[in-house]
Design an enzyme around this catalytic site. Structure first.
Site, PDB file in Angstrom:
ATOM      1  N   HIS A 123       0.860  -1.182   0.000  1.00  0.00           N
ATOM      2  CA  HIS A 123       0.000   0.000   0.000  1.00  0.00           C
ATOM      3  C   HIS A 123       0.898   1.234   0.000  1.00  0.00           C
ATOM      4  CE1 HIS A 123      -2.826   3.006   1.632  1.00  0.00           C
ATOM      5  NE2 HIS A 123      -3.823   2.182   1.294  1.00  0.00           N
ATOM      6  N   GLN A 203      -4.548  -4.827   7.263  1.00  0.00           N
ATOM      7  CA  GLN A 203      -5.532  -5.865   6.942  1.00  0.00           C
ATOM      8  C   GLN A 203      -5.433  -7.047   7.899  1.00  0.00           C
ATOM      9  OE1 GLN A 203      -7.837  -5.209   4.685  1.00  0.00           O
ATOM     10  NE2 GLN A 203      -6.808  -3.287   4.166  1.00  0.00           N
ATOM     11  N   LYS A 226     -10.472  -0.167  10.758  1.00  0.00           N
ATOM     12  CA  LYS A 226     -10.611  -1.358   9.923  1.00  0.00           C
ATOM     13  C   LYS A 226     -10.989  -2.592  10.741  1.00  0.00           C
ATOM     14  CE  LYS A 226      -7.326   0.287   6.428  1.00  0.00           C
ATOM     15  NZ  LYS A 226      -8.175   0.467   5.250  1.00  0.00           N
TER      16      LYS A 226
END
Length: 414
Positions: A123, A203, A226
């Site tokens: 990312h 993630q 998240k």
């Protein structure tokens, strides 16, 4: 679908609303997860009944707020499997955590001509800070490549390492393809060369089994928003030795021990890195998101998301116009695809009219898209609130996209 997830959407108030007159099908949890009522209530309750700044007073409200703030820190250490060798620093997001590592590490341990190893999966948040460093100190950035399936070629890592390699920074899971990085293998190779490892766990923290003591990385960055928590709060699990070695990231109130006109002594431990007024309500509410995940149990969440991913991929394979970007050997609950001759932004726009929220674009991973020779893609990512009906809606939505696009020609590059 596991029984415990059958009615879980009832805990998320956003699903009581309509999107473009349709029931919301939210497939963008890799971007940011929706919030359960318990987390929303925790924010509201803190501001309504318990608010005070932390570490700023000895009156009851301040003491109570500080205790709740630190309780979240304690529970986070357990959540990520950290030993006493690790500490948890609060930031405003994972991006700030990654910038903290890059900036503070570089200040002490990197000089002109040194080398850093990243991967082709990263990312932008785990690339741009190192690029800043490349501009400042003329360091060399090397990229561990991926194979045809989209998994990292870990067997090539040794070839990239030289005496000038100072740090390896990798993602735990790709936010585009769902490819899971074999962190323990990478860390083992790094340790042979006495190289620290930083992990972008944005993630991984919410969607994968996590034991950073077992992984044994030096830094692990992630975000509250998240993992069903509030926005505005990020986390950095950092080995305590680095807290001693690093200078503060930013300066101000709260990160000092003693100040005079001639000198300043910094606070010890995590408080050295937490300058100014912190996102107190968000940190306190983050504890509720930890409780929410723990009640469901990570192993159940992982199985639920993997089952949905496999089912979705199987159904999409029956549509010849759908091209999934990669097929990783080890994959989490994320994948990306394209539809023949239709730009990802058009796909996501048309799906939105059907109440389906997906991400279209490069997902802050332009290097990976360049490697895969595509300019963008449509991303699907799952959370605890998704079910088989959402997959059926997606498949029907894709049919609508193909039909609609025939009547709405576009000049977009695909």
């Amino acid at each position: 679908m596991q029984k415990m997830f059958k009615d879980i959407k009832n805990q998320f108030p956003i699903f009581k609303n309509k999107t473009n007159g349709k029931d919301l099908v939210y497939l963008d949890s890799a971007n940011s997860s929706q919030k359960p009522q318990s987390v929303i209530d925790a924010v509201s309750n803190f501001y309504s009944n318990e608010f005070a700044n932390v570490g700023r007073g000895i009156y009851s409200l301040a003491v109570n707020a500080s205790e709740k703030y630190e309780l979240t820190r304690t529970n986070l250490k357990s959540f990520v499997g950290a030993s006493d060798d690790y500490e948890i620093v609060f930031t405003k997001n994972a991006t700030e955590s990654l910038n903290l590592v890059a900036t503070c590490f570089a200040e002490k341990f990197i000089k002109d001509g040194d080398e850093i190893i990243l991967t082709e999966l990263e990312h932008h948040a785990n690339y741009v800070p190192w690029h800043f460093l490349r501009k400042r100190k003329n360091v060399v950035i090397k990229f561990l490549p991926i194979n045809e399936q989209g998994d990292l070629k870990v067997e090539e890592l040794e070839k990239l390492i030289t005496p000038k390699t100072k740090i390896i920074s990798v993602t735990h899971m790709s936010n585009v393809t769902g490819s899971i990085t074999p962190l323990e293998e990478i860390v083992a190779i790094a340790k042979k060369h006495n190289i620290p490892v930083s992990v972008d766990g944005t993630q991984g923290a919410a969607h994968l089994d996590l034991d950073i003591k077992k992984i044994d990385c030096d830094f692990y960055s992630f975000s509250g928003h998240k993992m069903y928590g509030p926005t505005g709060v990020g986390l950095l699990a950092i080995k305590y030795k680095w807290l001693n070695d690093f200078d503060p990231f930013i300066g101000g109130g709260g990160m000092i021990d003693y100040v005079s006109k001639k000198d300043i002594a910094y606070a010890r431990g995590v408080w050295k890195m937490e300058a100014g007024t912190m996102p107190t309500a968000e940190v306190v509410a983050l504890n509720e998101s930890i409780n929410f995940i723990n009640k469901l149990e990570k192993k159940n969440i992982i199985k639920h998301e993997l089952d949905l991913t496999q089912l979705a991929l199987e159904k999409l394979k029956t549509n010849n116009s759908v091209k999934v970007l990669t097929s990783p050997k080890n994959q989490g609950g994320v994948f990306s695809f394209n539809i023949d001759k239709i730009h990802s932004h058009d796909v996501s726009t048309i799906l939105d009219q059907e109440g389906i929220a997906v991400r279209g674009g490069h997902h802050c991973c332009q290097i990976l898209h360049d490697v895969l020779n595509v300019n963008s893609s449509v991303r699907v990512s799952f959370g605890v609130y998704n079910d088989e009906n959402d997959i059926d809606a997606l498949c029907e939505g894709i049919k609508t996209v193909s039909y609609t696009h025939l009547t709405l020609p576009t000049n977009r590059e695909v």
